[in-house]
Write a protein that holds these residues in place. Structure first.
Motif, PDB file in Angstrom:
ATOM      1  N   VAL A  27     -22.640  32.053  33.382  1.00 39.77           N
ATOM      2  CA  VAL A  27     -23.600  30.946  33.442  1.00 39.77           C
ATOM      3  C   VAL A  27     -22.829  29.631  33.466  1.00 39.77           C
ATOM      4  CG1 VAL A  27     -25.492  29.741  32.287  1.00 39.77           C
ATOM      5  CG2 VAL A  27     -25.380  32.247  32.229  1.00 39.77           C
ATOM      6  N   PHE A  28     -23.047  28.819  34.499  1.00 38.85           N
ATOM      7  CA  PHE A  28     -22.414  27.511  34.605  1.00 38.85           C
ATOM      8  C   PHE A  28     -23.275  26.422  33.973  1.00 38.85           C
ATOM      9  CE2 PHE A  28     -22.226  23.529  37.161  1.00 38.85           C
ATOM     10  CZ  PHE A  28     -20.974  23.079  36.734  1.00 38.85           C
ATOM     11  N   LYS A  29     -24.589  26.482  34.214  1.00 44.58           N
ATOM     12  CA  LYS A  29     -25.451  25.398  33.758  1.00 44.58           C
ATOM     13  C   LYS A  29     -26.851  25.907  33.449  1.00 44.58           C
ATOM     14  CE  LYS A  29     -26.824  21.104  33.093  1.00 44.58           C
ATOM     15  NZ  LYS A  29     -26.361  20.321  31.924  1.00 44.58           N
ATOM     16  N   GLU A  30     -27.322  25.615  32.234  1.00 46.26           N
ATOM     17  CA  GLU A  30     -28.718  25.806  31.871  1.00 46.26           C
ATOM     18  C   GLU A  30     -29.471  24.502  32.177  1.00 46.26           C
ATOM     19  OE1 GLU A  30     -30.157  28.472  30.720  1.00 46.26           O
ATOM     20  OE2 GLU A  30     -28.580  29.756  29.906  1.00 46.26           O
ATOM     21  N   ASP A  31     -30.789  24.585  32.254  1.00 49.48           N
ATOM     22  CA  ASP A  31     -31.600  23.390  32.528  1.00 49.48           C
ATOM     23  C   ASP A  31     -31.048  22.647  33.740  1.00 49.48           C
ATOM     24  OD1 ASP A  31     -33.238  23.897  30.287  1.00 49.48           O
ATOM     25  OD2 ASP A  31     -31.756  22.955  28.984  1.00 49.48           O
ATOM     26  N   ALA A  32     -31.038  23.336  34.860  1.00 47.56           N
ATOM     27  CA  ALA A  32     -30.363  22.853  36.072  1.00 47.56           C
ATOM     28  C   ALA A  32     -31.276  22.121  37.041  1.00 47.56           C
ATOM     29  CB  ALA A  32     -29.695  24.037  36.783  1.00 47.56           C
ATOM     30  N   GLY A  33     -32.415  21.629  36.559  1.00 46.80           N
ATOM     31  CA  GLY A  33     -33.307  20.870  37.420  1.00 46.80           C
ATOM     32  C   GLY A  33     -34.029  21.705  38.457  1.00 46.80           C
ATOM     33  N   ARG A  34     -34.105  23.013  38.204  1.00 42.38           N
ATOM     34  CA  ARG A  34     -34.664  23.952  39.183  1.00 42.38           C
ATOM     35  C   ARG A  34     -33.908  23.834  40.508  1.00 42.38           C
ATOM     36  NH1 ARG A  34     -38.202  27.515  36.447  1.00 42.38           N
ATOM     37  NH2 ARG A  34     -39.394  26.287  34.944  1.00 42.38           N
ATOM     38  N   SER A  35     -32.586  23.786  40.420  1.00 41.40           N
ATOM     39  CA  SER A  35     -31.764  23.622  41.618  1.00 41.40           C
ATOM     40  C   SER A  35     -32.005  24.744  42.608  1.00 41.40           C
ATOM     41  CB  SER A  35     -30.282  23.572  41.241  1.00 41.40           C
ATOM     42  OG  SER A  35     -29.989  22.391  40.534  1.00 41.40           O
ATOM     43  N   ASN A  36     -31.999  24.375  43.884  1.00 43.17           N
ATOM     44  CA  ASN A  36     -32.214  25.314  44.975  1.00 43.17           C
ATOM     45  C   ASN A  36     -30.943  25.339  45.818  1.00 43.17           C
ATOM     46  OD1 ASN A  36     -33.296  26.893  47.053  1.00 43.17           O
ATOM     47  ND2 ASN A  36     -35.296  25.924  46.927  1.00 43.17           N
ATOM     48  N   GLY A  37     -30.966  24.729  46.994  1.00 40.69           N
ATOM     49  CA  GLY A  37     -29.764  24.670  47.810  1.00 40.69           C
ATOM     50  C   GLY A  37     -28.703  23.775  47.174  1.00 40.69           C
ATOM     51  N   MET A  38     -27.418  24.152  47.369  1.00 41.69           N
ATOM     52  CA  MET A  38     -26.319  23.385  46.792  1.00 41.69           C
ATOM     53  C   MET A  38     -25.151  23.321  47.780  1.00 41.69           C
ATOM     54  SD  MET A  38     -26.252  24.645  42.794  1.00 41.69           S
ATOM     55  CE  MET A  38     -25.519  26.254  43.173  1.00 41.69           C
ATOM     56  N   TYR A  39     -24.248  22.355  47.540  1.00 37.13           N
ATOM     57  CA  TYR A  39     -23.066  22.216  48.394  1.00 37.13           C
ATOM     58  C   TYR A  39     -21.996  21.444  47.633  1.00 37.13           C
ATOM     59  CZ  TYR A  39     -20.857  22.329  53.019  1.00 37.13           C
ATOM     60  OH  TYR A  39     -20.036  22.613  54.087  1.00 37.13           O
ATOM     61  N   PHE A  40     -20.744  21.870  47.780  1.00 30.28           N
ATOM     62  CA  PHE A  40     -19.635  21.180  47.134  1.00 30.28           C
ATOM     63  C   PHE A  40     -19.070  20.086  48.033  1.00 30.28           C
ATOM     64  CE2 PHE A  40     -19.291  24.703  44.104  1.00 30.28           C
ATOM     65  CZ  PHE A  40     -18.904  24.023  42.953  1.00 30.28           C
ATOM     66  N   MET A  41     -18.822  18.930  47.428  1.00 33.74           N
ATOM     67  CA  MET A  41     -18.107  17.869  48.103  1.00 33.74           C
ATOM     68  C   MET A  41     -16.606  18.078  47.896  1.00 33.74           C
ATOM     69  SD  MET A  41     -20.560  14.603  47.184  1.00 33.74           S
ATOM     70  CE  MET A  41     -19.802  13.570  48.440  1.00 33.74           C
ATOM     71  N   LEU A  42     -15.786  17.364  48.672  1.00 28.87           N
ATOM     72  CA  LEU A  42     -14.340  17.556  48.611  1.00 28.87           C
ATOM     73  C   LEU A  42     -13.765  17.205  47.246  1.00 28.87           C
ATOM     74  CD1 LEU A  42     -13.267  16.186  52.110  1.00 28.87           C
ATOM     75  CD2 LEU A  42     -13.380  18.575  51.373  1.00 28.87           C
ATOM     76  N   ASP A  43     -14.406  16.308  46.505  1.00 29.26           N
ATOM     77  CA  ASP A  43     -13.888  15.916  45.197  1.00 29.26           C
ATOM     78  C   ASP A  43     -14.337  16.843  44.079  1.00 29.26           C
ATOM     79  OD1 ASP A  43     -16.547  15.273  44.862  1.00 29.26           O
ATOM     80  OD2 ASP A  43     -16.225  13.153  44.447  1.00 29.26           O
ATOM     81  N   GLY A  44     -15.027  17.934  44.422  1.00 31.14           N
ATOM     82  CA  GLY A  44     -15.467  18.904  43.427  1.00 31.14           C
ATOM     83  C   GLY A  44     -16.855  18.676  42.888  1.00 31.14           C
ATOM     84  N   THR A  45     -17.517  17.614  43.324  1.00 30.11           N
ATOM     85  CA  THR A  45     -18.899  17.363  42.915  1.00 30.11           C
ATOM     86  C   THR A  45     -19.821  18.397  43.553  1.00 30.11           C
ATOM     87  OG1 THR A  45     -18.496  14.989  42.712  1.00 30.11           O
ATOM     88  CG2 THR A  45     -20.793  15.696  42.944  1.00 30.11           C
ATOM     89  N   LEU A  46     -20.688  18.976  42.752  1.00 32.47           N
ATOM     90  CA  LEU A  46     -21.654  19.947  43.247  1.00 32.47           C
ATOM     91  C   LEU A  46     -22.994  19.244  43.415  1.00 32.47           C
ATOM     92  CD1 LEU A  46     -22.408  22.891  43.942  1.00 32.47           C
ATOM     93  CD2 LEU A  46     -22.897  23.252  41.507  1.00 32.47           C
TER      94      LEU A  46
END
Length: 304
Positions: A80-99
Motif C-alpha cells: 500500500v502506497f497511499k490511503e485516502d487517495a482522493g479516489r484516484s483513477n488514471g495516473m502518470y509519473f512526471m520526470l521528477d517523480g511526481t505522481l
C-alpha cells in the motif's frame, strides 16, 4: 489506518502468482515466446490507473477502496502506497517523480510526492466542477492532457449528479499550470488517453461512441487534424516502442500505428480497465482488471 486493519488488508493481498494458458492472438510476434498471462495478486475491488516510475515499479489504484498500491518490479510484491487517495483513477509519473492522479472524489487533479503527500493542481474549470477527471497523459515537453467523462459515483455527497460543464471534454493543463483549456469538445464520453513519445500525436478513446481517435498536438497544446484511428473504444491505453497502441475493455486489444488489429490478449475478468509497461526494461505488460492485476512478458518495450 490502525495496525490491525493494515494486517488484515495485507493478508487479503498476499501475492498469488498464477499463470493462465489462454490462447493469445499475436499476428506480429509482440509477446515473448511461450509467455503466459500471470495473475500477480487479487483481493482488490476494482483496479485502475497503472503508472510506471523510472525504476520500473508500477503504482495502481483500487478506486472503491480509495487506495494506491505499488508493485515492486524486482520482488513482484504489492504494498500500500497511499490511503485516502482522493479516489484516484488514471495516473502518470512526471520526470521528477511526481505522481499525477485524476482524483474524482471531488473532481480534481492531484499530485503526490514520493512520500505520498498530495497537492491539488486543479479544482474546477471556469468556476464550475469538472465531471470527474478519469485518465491523463503527460506530454514530454510539459503539460498534461486529461479526459473528463461523467460517471456518477456513489460516494459523491456534496454535488449534483448532473454535469456542471457543457460537455464531456478533453483538457490541457500547461506545464507551468497557469493555463487550463479544452482541446476536444465533440466526443461522447472520452476515457483512455495516451500520446507518442515524440510529442506529435495523441490518441483519445471515445468509449461512449466505441471509437478511438488520433490527433496532432500543436506546440501550444491544442489538438488538430482529428482522424479515426479504430472502431473500438477503450478504458485505459498504452503504447510501445513500435508505435503499437494497446486498448482495454475485453482483455487487451493491440493495433499497429495504422489502426490495424495485430493482437488480442484475453484476460480472465469481466472487464480490463488499464495497462502499462513496467519493469526496468519496460518489457512487462502490467494489466489491471477488476479485482486482480496481471503481468505478461513482451518482446516489444513500452515507452516513457
Amino acid at each position: 489506518m490502525n495496525p490491525s486493519k493494515l494486517t488484515l488488508v495485507m493478508a487479503a493481498l498476499l501475492v498469488c502468482s498464477q499463470a493462465f494458458s489462454q490462447e493469445i492472438e499475436d499476428k506480429r510476434g509482440i509477446v515473448a515466446k511461450n509467455a503466459e498471462l500471470v495473475k500477480v495478486q487479487d483481493g482488490f475491488e476494482f483496479t485502475e490507473g497503472p503508472a510506471v516510475n523510472r525504476f520500473g515499479d508500477v503504482f495502481f489504484t483500487d478506486q472503491p477502496n480509495n487506495r494506491i498500491h505499488k508493485w515492486n518490479a524486482i520482488s513482484n510484491e504489492v504494498s500500500v502506497f497511499k490511503e485516502d487517495a482522493g479516489r484516484s483513477n488514471g495516473m502518470y509519473f512526471m520526470l521528477d517523480g511526481t505522481l499525477v492522479a485524476a482524483a474524482d472524489n471531488k473532481n480534481e487533479l492531484w499530485a503526490f510526492d514520493t512520500d505520498g503527500n498530495h497537492t491539488i493542481w486543479i479544482k474546477a474549470f471556469k468556476g464550475k466542477k469538472l465531471n470527474g477527471p478519469n485518465d491523463l497523459w503527460v506530454r514530454p515537453k510539459g503539460g498534461i492532457y486529461f479526459t473528463d467523462p461523467l460517471y456518477v459515483r456513489p460516494y459523491w455527497e456534496d454535488r449534483e449528479k448532473e454535469s456542471e460543464q457543457a460537455g464531456q471534454n478533453v483538457y490541457f493543463l500547461s506545464a507551468d499550470k497557469t493555463e487550463l483549456f479544452t482541446v476536444a469538445e465533440d466526443l461522447t464520453q472520452p476515457n483512455g488517453i495516451v500520446g507518442t513519445p515524440d510529442g506529435k500525436f495523441l490518441y483519445v478513446s471515445d468509449i461512449g461512441a466505441k471509437k478511438t481517435y488520433k490527433y496532432e498536438m500543436r506546440e501550444d497544446g491544442y489538438l488538430i487534424n482529428k482522424t479515426l484511428f479504430c472502431e473500438l473504444g477503450s478504458d485505459g491505453m498504452t503504447i510501445d516502442d513500435r508505435g503499437n497502441v494497446y486498448l482495454t475493455g475485453d482483455g487487451v486489444t493491440v493495433f499497429n500505428r495504422n489502426g490495424d488489429q495485430i493482437a488480442h490478449i484475453p484476460v480472465p475478468a469481466k472487464w480490463t480497465a488499464n495497462v502499462v509497461f513496467g519493469a526496468l526494461d519496460r518489457k512487462t505488460l502490467f494489466i489491471t482488471a477488476m479485482d486482480a492485476v496481471y503481468t505478461l512478458q513482451m518482446k516489444n518495450r513500452g515507452v516513457w
